[in-house]
Enzyme design. Structure first.
Site, PDB file in Angstrom:
ATOM      1  N   GLY A  41     -34.133  16.162 -24.308  1.00 30.91           N
ATOM      2  CA  GLY A  41     -34.164  15.308 -23.113  1.00 30.91           C
ATOM      3  C   GLY A  41     -33.601  15.909 -21.845  1.00 30.91           C
ATOM      4  O   GLY A  41     -34.066  15.594 -20.748  1.00 30.91           O
ATOM      5  N   GLU A  96     -26.278  16.376 -20.286  1.00 24.14           N
ATOM      6  CA  GLU A  96     -27.023  15.353 -21.050  1.00 24.14           C
ATOM      7  C   GLU A  96     -28.031  14.647 -20.152  1.00 24.14           C
ATOM      8  O   GLU A  96     -27.831  14.557 -18.938  1.00 24.14           O
ATOM      9  CB  GLU A  96     -26.032  14.296 -21.568  1.00 24.14           C
ATOM     10  CG  GLU A  96     -25.609  14.461 -23.022  1.00 24.14           C
ATOM     11  CD  GLU A  96     -26.679  14.003 -24.013  1.00 24.14           C
ATOM     12  OE1 GLU A  96     -27.869  13.969 -23.652  1.00 24.14           O
ATOM     13  OE2 GLU A  96     -26.312  13.680 -25.149  1.00 24.14           O
ATOM     14  N   ASP A  97     -29.069  14.111 -20.763  1.00 25.52           N
ATOM     15  CA  ASP A  97     -30.006  13.293 -19.992  1.00 25.52           C
ATOM     16  C   ASP A  97     -29.444  11.885 -19.813  1.00 25.52           C
ATOM     17  O   ASP A  97     -29.415  11.339 -18.721  1.00 25.52           O
ATOM     18  CB  ASP A  97     -31.399  13.258 -20.646  1.00 25.52           C
ATOM     19  CG  ASP A  97     -31.363  12.835 -22.120  1.00 25.52           C
ATOM     20  OD1 ASP A  97     -30.262  12.742 -22.702  1.00 25.52           O
ATOM     21  OD2 ASP A  97     -32.443  12.608 -22.693  1.00 25.52           O
ATOM     22  N   ASP A 100     -25.628   6.819 -24.068  1.00 25.74           N
ATOM     23  CA  ASP A 100     -25.817   5.400 -24.388  1.00 25.74           C
ATOM     24  C   ASP A 100     -24.603   4.942 -25.206  1.00 25.74           C
ATOM     25  O   ASP A 100     -23.567   4.569 -24.636  1.00 25.74           O
ATOM     26  CB  ASP A 100     -27.143   5.269 -25.143  1.00 25.74           C
ATOM     27  CG  ASP A 100     -27.519   3.840 -25.494  1.00 25.74           C
ATOM     28  OD1 ASP A 100     -26.833   2.922 -25.031  1.00 25.74           O
ATOM     29  OD2 ASP A 100     -28.499   3.636 -26.232  1.00 25.74           O
ATOM     30  N   PHE A 149     -34.568   0.688 -21.694  1.00 21.83           N
ATOM     31  CA  PHE A 149     -34.869   2.009 -22.227  1.00 21.83           C
ATOM     32  C   PHE A 149     -35.649   2.778 -21.173  1.00 21.83           C
ATOM     33  O   PHE A 149     -36.679   2.319 -20.681  1.00 21.83           O
ATOM     34  CB  PHE A 149     -35.682   1.888 -23.525  1.00 21.83           C
ATOM     35  CG  PHE A 149     -35.702   3.165 -24.288  1.00 21.83           C
ATOM     36  CD1 PHE A 149     -34.656   3.501 -25.146  1.00 21.83           C
ATOM     37  CD2 PHE A 149     -36.758   4.061 -24.143  1.00 21.83           C
ATOM     38  CE1 PHE A 149     -34.658   4.706 -25.844  1.00 21.83           C
ATOM     39  CE2 PHE A 149     -36.764   5.264 -24.840  1.00 21.83           C
ATOM     40  CZ  PHE A 149     -35.713   5.583 -25.694  1.00 21.83           C
ATOM     41  N   LEU A 150     -35.134   3.961 -20.789  1.00 23.70           N
ATOM     42  CA  LEU A 150     -35.712   4.703 -19.677  1.00 23.70           C
ATOM     43  C   LEU A 150     -36.481   5.924 -20.159  1.00 23.70           C
ATOM     44  O   LEU A 150     -36.091   6.566 -21.144  1.00 23.70           O
ATOM     45  CB  LEU A 150     -34.599   5.127 -18.713  1.00 23.70           C
ATOM     46  CG  LEU A 150     -33.759   3.972 -18.166  1.00 23.70           C
ATOM     47  CD1 LEU A 150     -32.628   4.482 -17.295  1.00 23.70           C
ATOM     48  CD2 LEU A 150     -34.618   3.003 -17.379  1.00 23.70           C
ATOM     49  N   ARG A 162     -42.158  12.386 -21.393  1.00 24.71           N
ATOM     50  CA  ARG A 162     -41.193  13.366 -20.859  1.00 24.71           C
ATOM     51  C   ARG A 162     -41.659  13.999 -19.557  1.00 24.71           C
ATOM     52  O   ARG A 162     -40.861  14.387 -18.716  1.00 24.71           O
ATOM     53  CB  ARG A 162     -40.984  14.512 -21.852  1.00 24.71           C
ATOM     54  CG  ARG A 162     -40.139  14.182 -23.036  1.00 24.71           C
ATOM     55  CD  ARG A 162     -39.705  15.474 -23.735  1.00 24.71           C
ATOM     56  NE  ARG A 162     -39.422  15.269 -25.140  1.00 24.71           N
ATOM     57  CZ  ARG A 162     -38.288  14.788 -25.624  1.00 24.71           C
ATOM     58  NH1 ARG A 162     -37.321  14.454 -24.806  1.00 24.71           N
ATOM     59  NH2 ARG A 162     -38.106  14.636 -26.917  1.00 24.71           N
TER      60      ARG A 162
END
Ligand code: IMP
Length: 172
Positions: A41, A96-97, A100, A149-150, A162
């Site tokens: 990600g 990190e992307d 959560d 959720f993205l 992606r």
């Protein structure tokens, strides 16, 4: 059909990346910084971030698997690609992307600390705090998200989306 609701435009993302890169460049002047991107990600964010840094850095990647095709963390984390650069006594910045629950990041920090780096800090594009379970410190966050959720800009849902240049809320 899943619906894609726009959250961050290209211009917004670019501004955030430039700002955070400026802070990191200033904080790590005269340090030996190694960026560790979390695959898959974070590769798009890491790429833009490093191009905007004004300091020399080395780059490596780590890969962990914790999500299947679901949109919530399984909590089970497997290391599927180890780091290859020696980080002992170096300053490490995990890129990190999205964070959560924080369980993935917590695992990664513990893993990296076992190589005795001088420091380990964290930079994330998106900080999704609502479902945080692990007590992890985020040193640099571009954007805080409250829910949903993205996808896009490297973030996927079951390996799709992606390649979208902007960030969307995926409504299933
Ligand atoms: P955590 O362990 O729950 O913090 O999950 C972290 C990882 O789950 C991230 O690195 C992403 O790969 C994935 N993830 C969590 N939330 C999202 C999201 O909203 N979109 C895409 N991937 C996500």
């Amino acid at each position: 059909m899943p619906e894609l609701i726009p959250v961050l435009k290209k211009k917004d993302i670019n501004n955030m990346v430039v700002q955070i890169a400026r802070r990191i460049s200033s904080d790590y002047q005269d340090h030996e910084l190694i960026l560790i991107g979390v695959l898959k990600g974070a590769f798009v964010f890491l790429s833009d971030l490093m191009l905007n840094l004004s300091i020399p850095v080395q780059v490596d990647f780590i890969r962990v698997a914790s999500y299947g095709s679901d949109t919530s963390s399984s909590g089970r984390i497997n290391l599927t690609k180890a780091i290859e650069i020696d980080v002992k006594n170096k300053d490490v910045l995990v890129v990190e992307d999205i964070v959560d629950t924080g369980l993935t990041l917590s695992y990664i920090i513990d893993y990296l600390k076992s190589f005795q780096p001088k420091t380990v800090k964290v930079c994330t594009l998106l900080d999704k705090r609502q479902r945080r379970q692990a007590n992890v410190k985020i040193d640099y966050a571009c954007h805080i998200v409250t829910e949903g959720f993205l996808v896009g800009y490297g973030l996927d849902y079951d390996e799709d989306y992606r390649n979208l240049p902007e960030i969307y809320h995926l409504q299933l």
